[in-house]
Motif scaffolding. Structure first.
Motif, PDB file in Angstrom:
ATOM      1  N   LEU A 167      18.253   1.669   9.712  1.00  9.01           N
ATOM      2  CA  LEU A 167      17.023   1.593   8.921  1.00  9.01           C
ATOM      3  C   LEU A 167      16.037   2.655   9.381  1.00  9.01           C
ATOM      4  O   LEU A 167      14.959   2.804   8.818  1.00  9.01           O
ATOM      5  CB  LEU A 167      16.392   0.210   9.070  1.00  9.01           C
ATOM      6  CG  LEU A 167      17.311  -0.973   8.737  1.00  9.01           C
ATOM      7  CD1 LEU A 167      16.621  -2.279   9.031  1.00  9.01           C
ATOM      8  CD2 LEU A 167      17.731  -0.924   7.274  1.00  9.01           C
ATOM      9  N   GLY A 168      16.415   3.366  10.435  1.00  2.07           N
ATOM     10  CA  GLY A 168      15.560   4.436  10.924  1.00  2.07           C
ATOM     11  C   GLY A 168      14.351   3.947  11.688  1.00  2.07           C
ATOM     12  O   GLY A 168      14.093   2.748  11.782  1.00  2.07           O
ATOM     13  N   ASP A 169      13.631   4.882  12.243  1.00  2.00           N
ATOM     14  CA  ASP A 169      12.384   4.495  12.902  1.00  2.00           C
ATOM     15  C   ASP A 169      11.273   4.462  11.854  1.00  2.00           C
ATOM     16  O   ASP A 169      11.516   4.673  10.676  1.00  2.00           O
ATOM     17  CB  ASP A 169      12.050   5.451  14.051  1.00  2.00           C
ATOM     18  CG  ASP A 169      11.955   6.897  13.576  1.00  2.00           C
ATOM     19  OD1 ASP A 169      11.849   7.135  12.351  1.00  2.00           O
ATOM     20  OD2 ASP A 169      11.980   7.791  14.437  1.00  2.00           O
ATOM     21  N   LYS A 170      10.062   4.234  12.303  1.00  2.00           N
ATOM     22  CA  LYS A 170       8.980   4.039  11.341  1.00  2.00           C
ATOM     23  C   LYS A 170       8.793   5.250  10.427  1.00  2.00           C
ATOM     24  O   LYS A 170       8.659   5.118   9.214  1.00  2.00           O
ATOM     25  CB  LYS A 170       7.670   3.742  12.088  1.00  2.00           C
ATOM     26  CG  LYS A 170       6.518   3.412  11.158  1.00  2.00           C
ATOM     27  CD  LYS A 170       5.561   2.424  11.779  1.00  2.00           C
ATOM     28  CE  LYS A 170       4.517   1.891  10.803  1.00  2.00           C
ATOM     29  NZ  LYS A 170       4.296   2.638   9.580  1.00  2.00           N
ATOM     30  N   SER A 223      19.274   7.535  -0.361  1.00  6.52           N
ATOM     31  CA  SER A 223      19.842   6.720   0.722  1.00  6.52           C
ATOM     32  C   SER A 223      19.007   6.894   1.976  1.00  6.52           C
ATOM     33  O   SER A 223      18.544   7.986   2.297  1.00  6.52           O
ATOM     34  CB  SER A 223      21.277   7.179   0.985  1.00  6.52           C
ATOM     35  OG  SER A 223      21.695   6.709   2.237  1.00  6.52           O
ATOM     36  N   ILE A 224      18.834   5.810   2.689  1.00  7.26           N
ATOM     37  CA  ILE A 224      18.069   5.875   3.940  1.00  7.26           C
ATOM     38  C   ILE A 224      18.682   6.900   4.886  1.00  7.26           C
ATOM     39  O   ILE A 224      17.986   7.577   5.635  1.00  7.26           O
ATOM     40  CB  ILE A 224      18.002   4.483   4.617  1.00  7.26           C
ATOM     41  CG1 ILE A 224      17.281   4.550   5.975  1.00  7.26           C
ATOM     42  CG2 ILE A 224      19.396   3.901   4.830  1.00  7.26           C
ATOM     43  CD1 ILE A 224      15.828   4.834   5.905  1.00  7.26           C
ATOM     44  N   LEU A 225      20.006   7.011   4.778  1.00 11.53           N
ATOM     45  CA  LEU A 225      20.683   7.899   5.728  1.00 11.53           C
ATOM     46  C   LEU A 225      20.266   9.363   5.546  1.00 11.53           C
ATOM     47  O   LEU A 225      20.338  10.156   6.480  1.00 11.53           O
ATOM     48  CB  LEU A 225      22.203   7.749   5.593  1.00 11.53           C
ATOM     49  CG  LEU A 225      22.703   6.338   5.942  1.00 11.53           C
ATOM     50  CD1 LEU A 225      24.212   6.249   5.767  1.00 11.53           C
ATOM     51  CD2 LEU A 225      22.302   5.945   7.356  1.00 11.53           C
ATOM     52  N   THR A 266      19.247   0.441  14.171  1.00 14.75           N
ATOM     53  CA  THR A 266      20.506  -0.258  13.908  1.00 14.75           C
ATOM     54  C   THR A 266      20.323  -1.616  13.224  1.00 14.75           C
ATOM     55  O   THR A 266      19.531  -2.446  13.671  1.00 14.75           O
ATOM     56  CB  THR A 266      21.241  -0.496  15.240  1.00 14.75           C
ATOM     57  OG1 THR A 266      21.248   0.721  15.971  1.00 14.75           O
ATOM     58  CG2 THR A 266      22.667  -0.968  14.988  1.00 14.75           C
ATOM     59  N   ALA A 267      21.074  -1.815  12.153  1.00 13.89           N
ATOM     60  CA  ALA A 267      21.144  -3.131  11.525  1.00 13.89           C
ATOM     61  C   ALA A 267      22.612  -3.398  11.251  1.00 13.89           C
ATOM     62  O   ALA A 267      23.367  -2.483  10.934  1.00 13.89           O
ATOM     63  CB  ALA A 267      20.373  -3.146  10.212  1.00 13.89           C
ATOM     64  N   PHE A 268      23.028  -4.646  11.425  1.00 13.85           N
ATOM     65  CA  PHE A 268      24.435  -4.934  11.137  1.00 13.85           C
ATOM     66  C   PHE A 268      24.630  -6.368  10.678  1.00 13.85           C
ATOM     67  O   PHE A 268      23.784  -7.235  10.885  1.00 13.85           O
ATOM     68  CB  PHE A 268      25.309  -4.646  12.360  1.00 13.85           C
ATOM     69  CG  PHE A 268      25.096  -5.588  13.519  1.00 13.85           C
ATOM     70  CD1 PHE A 268      24.066  -5.400  14.423  1.00 13.85           C
ATOM     71  CD2 PHE A 268      25.965  -6.661  13.717  1.00 13.85           C
ATOM     72  CE1 PHE A 268      23.890  -6.269  15.495  1.00 13.85           C
ATOM     73  CE2 PHE A 268      25.796  -7.533  14.789  1.00 13.85           C
ATOM     74  CZ  PHE A 268      24.760  -7.336  15.681  1.00 13.85           C
TER      75      PHE A 268
END
Length: 426
Positions: A167-170, A223-225, A266-268
């Motif tokens: 989800l990345g940082d802020k 995409s967040i990526l 990280t999210a899972f």
RNA sequence: GCGGUUGUGGCGAAGUGGUUAACGCACCGGAUUGUGGUUCCGGCACACAUGGGUUCGAUUCCCAUCAAUCGCCCCA
């Protein structure tokens, strides 16, 4: 019966409770190996903890909390999840000051959410969760994910799917959020009402929508990526690298969004395929929460954790017909006839138990035949028969239930005999 | 919060607008004066969720309520 169990709760009775004990013990054993220590926090907390920790805009806080006022006028809430409590305790007990960091903790306990119950969703349910606070090393992310996967695989579950995302940082999140809004805004009226609300609240969730899944804007959505800054991107790469090295397979899903506000990077989620679940496919979820401890008044202390539902785990085990190794036999059942023999049997029972054997007898004056039936039902390995005859001869008959073999031994040797027999057969 | 399905003894499960509501499992007893299985015989059990309505009469038809269950939303 006019008083009934509250909606969405359950009694766990003998016969089932052994399964719970088994999987709880497995969890504790696994945590021991990963060097996570158990923490027990209260089942209720100040309401504000969850409002701030979990996030005011989340469904959990908005419509699922069991909130009540105590006699002192304080607003309290039955915990809907475990991470906020652990973070609160971390701060309150100044664990950040301890020499050993990160602080690695786990918990097993009931959580509460006010929802309509359905398969795999209860108002009171049990979560096993793990939290590692005080390190921003991607190796900790990998460790926590591996722990969760290990737990399931050691119990024999198949068909698991690990889905991860960043989800990345802020900074990354804000950039992505804006990109999403820009992307959907012009044509948001073509989407369902839920999505229209999501646009402002949490545009990420639009990507999750099933109704609008086929809309062309979905396929072209940013995409967040693509919005991860260099640091977040490197972090994610490292987590994936470590998982690869450990042989933990996963799938990257840029649409994976977690429901709680505190997540970043990280999210899972761990999902399961196959039947027996109805609508429920998520067994476990977790992620990194680098701002949570600060939000709760502590020093900057990055953390990561996950929680999994033991109810859902048991459903999965059942669906896959996995039998847990649960001992259900007893060592010895005493069959006694006549008042004197019964008195003696009561004393012998006491002695057997003192020697560590699992033993029982009849207490409702059943005839010998009935007593043997009980012994059979209880899966007694041995039955010891004591009647007037034996008592007079100071003997006792010991019968091995499986072979049917019966042996007469001196009453004075009985306890020792049984004890030795047990040791041999272990 | 919204929708579907269901509600008969401890469990499972038939059935009916009208005298004592099947049956199976479980349990208890007997055949076997003190030995578990099988078989046979007998027995036990506060069973039609609750409240209204229709009817001469309702477990059965209608309505409501409650509960369970599944799904939507969201999640563990």
């Amino acid at each position: 019966m006019n008083i009934r169990i509250p909606r969405g709760t359950q009694d766990i009775l003998p016969g089932k409770v052994e399964q719970w004990q088994y999987i709880e013990e497995k969890a504790r054993d696994l945590c021991r190996r990963y060097n996570y220590k158990e923490i027990r926090t209260p089942v209720f907390e100040q309401t504000e903890l969850f409002q701030r920790g979990v996030g005011d805009t989340t469904d959990i806080v908005q419509k699922e909390m069991y909130t009540f006022e105590d006699r002192g006028g304080r607003s309290l809430t039955l915990r809907p999840e475990g991470t906020a409590s652990v973070a609160r305790s971390y701060v309150e007990n100044k664990m950040h000051g301890e020499a050993q960091q990160p602080t690695k903790l786990f918990y097993i306990g009931p959580m509460f959410r006010y929802e309509r119950p359905q398969s795999g969703r209860m108002r009171q349910f049990v979560q096993f969760g793990v939290e590692a606070i005080g390190s921003a090393d991607p190796a900790v992310d990998a460790e926590v994910i591996a722990l969760a996967m290990d737990y399931y695989s050691e119990l024999g579950l198949k068909g698991l799917k690990l889905v991860i995302n960043s989800l990345g940082d802020k900074e990354s999140r804000d950039a992505h959020r804006q990109a999403l809004i820009d992307h959907f805004q012009p044509r948001i009226n073509e989407f369902c009402s839920d999505c229209q609300e999501r646009l402002e609240k949490n545009p990420l969730r639009i990507l999750d929508c099933k109704k609008d899944a086929d809309h062309e804007l979905m396929k072209t959505a940013p995409s967040i990526l693509d919005y991860l800054n260099e640091e977040s991107s490197a972090y994610f790469e490292k987590v994936k690298f470590l998982l690869d090295q450990m042989g933990v397979s996963y799938e990257v899903d840029p649409a994976l969004v977690r429901g709680l506000d505190y997540y970043n990077n990280t999210a899972f989620e761990i999902m399961i395929e196959g039947k027996g679940f109805g609508a429920i496919t998520t067994l476990s979820g977790g992620g990194r929460y680098n701002g949570l401890v600060e939000e709760l008044g502590g020093p900057e202390s990055p953390g990561i954790g996950f929680a999994l539902s033991l109810e859902r785990l048991l459903m999965a085990l059942e669906a896959q017909e996995i039998n847990l190794e649960i001992k259900e036999s007893i060592d010895c059942y005493l069959v006694a006839m006549g008042e004197k023999a019964k008195d003696k049997a009561a004393v012998l029972l006491y002695e057997l138990r003192k020697e560590g054997l699992t033993a029982d007898k009849d207490y409702i004056d059943r005839k010998p035949k009935g007593q043997f039936k009980s012994a059979d039902r209880l899966k007694a390995r041995y039955t010891a028969i004591l009647g007037e005859n034996e008592l007079e001869a100071e003997k006792i008959n010991v019968k091995h239930m499986e072979t049917g073999e019966q042996k007469e031994i001196a009453l004075s040797d009985f306890i020792t005999y049984m004890k030795e027999n047990m040791e041999e057969s272990i």
